[in-house]
Scaffold this motif. Sequence first.
Motif, PDB file in Angstrom:
ATOM      1  N   SER A 296       0.836  -1.203   0.000  1.00 46.44           N
ATOM      2  CA  SER A 296       0.000   0.000   0.000  1.00 46.44           C
ATOM      3  C   SER A 296       0.866   1.246   0.000  1.00 46.44           C
ATOM      4  CB  SER A 296      -0.915   0.026   1.237  1.00 46.44           C
ATOM      5  OG  SER A 296      -1.852   1.080   1.141  1.00 46.44           O
ATOM      6  N   LYS A 297       0.325   2.329  -0.524  1.00 40.58           N
ATOM      7  CA  LYS A 297       0.994   3.623  -0.451  1.00 40.58           C
ATOM      8  C   LYS A 297       0.595   4.349   0.827  1.00 40.58           C
ATOM      9  CE  LYS A 297       1.941   7.904  -2.975  1.00 40.58           C
ATOM     10  NZ  LYS A 297       1.809   8.630  -4.258  1.00 40.58           N
ATOM     11  N   SER A 298      -0.694   4.287   1.158  1.00 37.43           N
ATOM     12  CA  SER A 298      -1.179   4.854   2.418  1.00 37.43           C
ATOM     13  C   SER A 298      -1.319   3.738   3.441  1.00 37.43           C
ATOM     14  CB  SER A 298      -2.527   5.549   2.218  1.00 37.43           C
ATOM     15  OG  SER A 298      -3.521   4.612   1.845  1.00 37.43           O
ATOM     16  N   PHE A 299      -1.052   4.058   4.691  1.00 38.32           N
ATOM     17  CA  PHE A 299      -1.088   3.053   5.752  1.00 38.32           C
ATOM     18  C   PHE A 299      -2.331   3.167   6.629  1.00 38.32           C
ATOM     19  CE2 PHE A 299       3.862   2.757   5.969  1.00 38.32           C
ATOM     20  CZ  PHE A 299       3.860   2.172   4.717  1.00 38.32           C
ATOM     21  N   ASP A 300      -3.173   4.158   6.352  1.00 36.71           N
ATOM     22  CA  ASP A 300      -4.285   4.415   7.261  1.00 36.71           C
ATOM     23  C   ASP A 300      -5.212   3.211   7.410  1.00 36.71           C
ATOM     24  OD1 ASP A 300      -5.105   4.688   4.648  1.00 36.71           O
ATOM     25  OD2 ASP A 300      -6.142   6.594   4.926  1.00 36.71           O
ATOM     26  N   TRP A 301      -5.563   2.558   6.297  1.00 37.42           N
ATOM     27  CA  TRP A 301      -6.495   1.433   6.376  1.00 37.42           C
ATOM     28  C   TRP A 301      -5.866   0.226   7.075  1.00 37.42           C
ATOM     29  CZ3 TRP A 301      -5.334  -3.195   3.893  1.00 37.42           C
ATOM     30  CH2 TRP A 301      -4.350  -3.157   2.897  1.00 37.42           C
ATOM     31  N   VAL A 302      -4.547   0.104   6.969  1.00 32.31           N
ATOM     32  CA  VAL A 302      -3.849  -0.993   7.657  1.00 32.31           C
ATOM     33  C   VAL A 302      -3.877  -0.759   9.163  1.00 32.31           C
ATOM     34  CG1 VAL A 302      -1.690  -2.261   7.872  1.00 32.31           C
ATOM     35  CG2 VAL A 302      -2.348  -1.277   5.657  1.00 32.31           C
ATOM     36  N   PHE A 303      -3.519   0.446   9.595  1.00 31.78           N
ATOM     37  CA  PHE A 303      -3.526   0.763  11.021  1.00 31.78           C
ATOM     38  C   PHE A 303      -4.932   0.658  11.595  1.00 31.78           C
ATOM     39  CE2 PHE A 303       0.343   3.758  10.260  1.00 31.78           C
ATOM     40  CZ  PHE A 303       1.168   2.651  10.170  1.00 31.78           C
ATOM     41  N   ARG A 304      -5.922   1.081  10.809  1.00 34.80           N
ATOM     42  CA  ARG A 304      -7.305   1.010  11.288  1.00 34.80           C
ATOM     43  C   ARG A 304      -7.720  -0.441  11.522  1.00 34.80           C
ATOM     44  NH1 ARG A 304      -9.337   3.761   7.555  1.00 34.80           N
ATOM     45  NH2 ARG A 304      -9.373   5.794   8.583  1.00 34.80           N
ATOM     46  N   ALA A 305      -7.312  -1.332  10.640  1.00 32.19           N
ATOM     47  CA  ALA A 305      -7.662  -2.748  10.785  1.00 32.19           C
ATOM     48  C   ALA A 305      -7.018  -3.338  12.039  1.00 32.19           C
ATOM     49  CB  ALA A 305      -7.231  -3.527   9.546  1.00 32.19           C
ATOM     50  N   PHE A 306      -5.761  -2.996  12.301  1.00 30.30           N
ATOM     51  CA  PHE A 306      -5.073  -3.551  13.472  1.00 30.30           C
ATOM     52  C   PHE A 306      -5.611  -2.988  14.784  1.00 30.30           C
ATOM     53  CE2 PHE A 306      -1.885  -5.215  10.573  1.00 30.30           C
ATOM     54  CZ  PHE A 306      -1.451  -6.352  11.225  1.00 30.30           C
ATOM     55  N   SER A 307      -6.354  -1.905  14.728  1.00 34.27           N
ATOM     56  CA  SER A 307      -6.913  -1.326  15.954  1.00 34.27           C
ATOM     57  C   SER A 307      -8.301  -1.861  16.270  1.00 34.27           C
ATOM     58  CB  SER A 307      -6.975   0.202  15.830  1.00 34.27           C
ATOM     59  OG  SER A 307      -7.941   0.588  14.854  1.00 34.27           O
ATOM     60  N   GLN A 308      -8.817  -2.784  15.453  1.00 36.54           N
ATOM     61  CA  GLN A 308     -10.200  -3.234  15.596  1.00 36.54           C
ATOM     62  C   GLN A 308     -10.386  -4.371  16.597  1.00 36.54           C
ATOM     63  OE1 GLN A 308     -12.838  -1.575  14.061  1.00 36.54           O
ATOM     64  NE2 GLN A 308     -11.070  -0.238  13.708  1.00 36.54           N
ATOM     65  N   GLY A 309      -9.314  -4.917  17.121  1.00 36.06           N
ATOM     66  CA  GLY A 309      -9.452  -6.083  17.993  1.00 36.06           C
ATOM     67  C   GLY A 309      -9.664  -5.749  19.450  1.00 36.06           C
ATOM     68  N   GLY A 310      -9.919  -4.504  19.780  1.00 38.01           N
ATOM     69  CA  GLY A 310     -10.029  -4.093  21.174  1.00 38.01           C
ATOM     70  C   GLY A 310      -8.958  -3.079  21.479  1.00 38.01           C
ATOM     71  N   ASN A 311      -9.038  -2.479  22.666  1.00 43.49           N
ATOM     72  CA  ASN A 311      -8.019  -1.499  23.026  1.00 43.49           C
ATOM     73  C   ASN A 311      -7.795  -1.506  24.522  1.00 43.49           C
ATOM     74  OD1 ASN A 311      -9.830   0.545  24.363  1.00 43.49           O
ATOM     75  ND2 ASN A 311     -10.744   0.601  22.326  1.00 43.49           N
ATOM     76  N   ILE A 312      -6.786  -0.779  24.944  1.00 43.93           N
ATOM     77  CA  ILE A 312      -6.458  -0.690  26.364  1.00 43.93           C
ATOM     78  C   ILE A 312      -6.636   0.747  26.831  1.00 43.93           C
ATOM     79  CG2 ILE A 312      -4.927  -2.673  26.506  1.00 43.93           C
ATOM     80  CD1 ILE A 312      -2.576  -0.886  25.945  1.00 43.93           C
ATOM     81  N   GLU A 313      -7.612   1.420  26.233  1.00 43.95           N
ATOM     82  CA  GLU A 313      -7.868   2.820  26.581  1.00 43.95           C
ATOM     83  C   GLU A 313      -8.247   2.933  28.047  1.00 43.95           C
ATOM     84  OE1 GLU A 313     -10.715   6.534  25.145  1.00 43.95           O
ATOM     85  OE2 GLU A 313     -10.797   4.603  24.121  1.00 43.95           O
ATOM     86  N   GLY A 314      -7.674   3.902  28.701  1.00 45.84           N
ATOM     87  CA  GLY A 314      -7.978   4.132  30.105  1.00 45.84           C
ATOM     88  C   GLY A 314      -7.126   3.319  31.055  1.00 45.84           C
ATOM     89  N   VAL A 315      -6.358   2.374  30.530  1.00 41.19           N
ATOM     90  CA  VAL A 315      -5.504   1.555  31.374  1.00 41.19           C
ATOM     91  C   VAL A 315      -4.189   2.293  31.611  1.00 41.19           C
ATOM     92  CG1 VAL A 315      -4.208  -0.605  31.530  1.00 41.19           C
ATOM     93  CG2 VAL A 315      -6.525  -0.603  30.582  1.00 41.19           C
ATOM     94  N   ASN A 316      -3.765   2.340  32.858  1.00 40.54           N
ATOM     95  CA  ASN A 316      -2.511   2.994  33.180  1.00 40.54           C
ATOM     96  C   ASN A 316      -1.376   2.017  32.932  1.00 40.54           C
ATOM     97  OD1 ASN A 316      -0.222   4.047  34.676  1.00 40.54           O
ATOM     98  ND2 ASN A 316      -1.672   5.521  35.533  1.00 40.54           N
ATOM     99  N   LEU A 317      -0.589   2.272  31.866  1.00 42.62           N
ATOM    100  CA  LEU A 317       0.461   1.333  31.489  1.00 42.62           C
ATOM    101  C   LEU A 317       1.569   1.265  32.536  1.00 42.62           C
ATOM    102  CD1 LEU A 317       0.747   2.087  27.675  1.00 42.62           C
ATOM    103  CD2 LEU A 317      -0.411   0.182  28.792  1.00 42.62           C
ATOM    104  N   LYS A 318       1.839   2.377  33.212  1.00 36.07           N
ATOM    105  CA  LYS A 318       2.840   2.346  34.273  1.00 36.07           C
ATOM    106  C   LYS A 318       2.398   1.407  35.388  1.00 36.07           C
ATOM    107  CE  LYS A 318       4.797   6.965  33.581  1.00 36.07           C
ATOM    108  NZ  LYS A 318       5.048   8.297  34.197  1.00 36.07           N
TER     109      LYS A 318
END
Length: 459
Positions: A296-318
Amino acid sequence: MKDFGTYIQERQKNIISQVEELKCQPILFVGSGLSMRYFNAPTWESLLEQMADDCPEVNHSIDYYLQRNDSYPEIGGILADDYYDWAWGDGKNEFPDELRSREYPSDIYLKYKVAEHFRDITPNSIDAINNQRHREEIGLLQEIQPHAIITTNYDPFLEVIFPDYQPIVGEEILRTDYQSVGEILKIHGCVSTPEKLILTDEDYDQWVNKQKYLSAKLLTYFAEHPVLISGYSVTDDNVRRILSDIDEILAPDDGLIDNIYFLDWEDDISSVDTFQREKPIQTVDSKSIRVNYIQSKSFDWVFRAFSQGGNIEGVNLKLLRTVMANTYDIIKTKAPREEIEINYQSLERAANSGESFGTLFGVTTHDNPMDFNILYRHRLTEVAEELGYDTWHYANQLIAQIEEKKDINIKESDNQYHMDIAFDREDTQRRYSDSAVELLRKVRDGEDYELELQSDSVS
């Protein structure tokens, strides 16, 4: 162009399926191509050219060495010798005096200038990226919220993209006894510690000797997580070496490792006749490993696909890193030696319930970070090392200086600088925060400081 839209849909569906099936955050394996994409970072060759141009002791162009088939690391070794002569001759004013200490190897002068160059050109924020499309793309990259990032890049741009992630540099990766979350594993070093950069032929010889140990550390990542490789060429030796070690253990009978994806940039999509879904990559031992392939020339659709499996938003990584480190320390050293009392009945009940197990470790939705002891990741020995000392005694002396001047011993209470994490308060297990390191650094340097103790609320 042969129906690129259909290719995107197929690849996205495949990625999302893999991410959802593995039920864990992806791993990013990032090369210099990503830095080149977003802020015109140099190629290895152009970096060497820049270093050669900047040093008057260099008598030949890079082409001189390339024509006689010198490798980039070999050229790095040659330039390191030239920089050494310059630093001890007419270029003395170009380098800090402290670098002339015998504690540093002779190649420190080249590495210092390389680190300085990358610090100068690396954007200090996403907003500093001029290209609007690239800023949006980086936003999608952030949304992946990877479990960890592996990189050979020297520059600090990944720390700009993922500010809550902890850089682990060079051999520190091998010394870590566990695999944590929210880390940037900088396997070739970082500009923060120029002397650790893997740059010359001697550096690479030493690194290759330790390659198997590194691959063993990364095995769990490659076995259990979706892996996105980006910013590398398929011929890159760094990728080929690691995949060679991974191949020995992970490759199935059909040869395809279906959780690893190689993202390749195509400047002219319209010229591609057939879009590839898989790619054989030649490893260093003349074998071949097959991985998923994305063009691909643009990576936006690739990154969007890899972000679809869930997230760790709000989790304190430290917090998560601290919990994992302390838990590992207890299991490895305290429990086998019976230094702590364990209520196994309570532990078993908690282990059978995800919510109870989280509560056991103090992992709740509370907003106050002090309640989680997230700041206390240093032993006193590590504090001393951060300050440039050989033993903990020197750091302890600085604490004594604070007590003498302020009439306060920071070790007598749990506060923003210190915490005793022991189960049994008669057997202290002291830990210190980054704030403590900064405080003691000021004491060491004779700077003014304010002592602002905040009592911890954990009983």
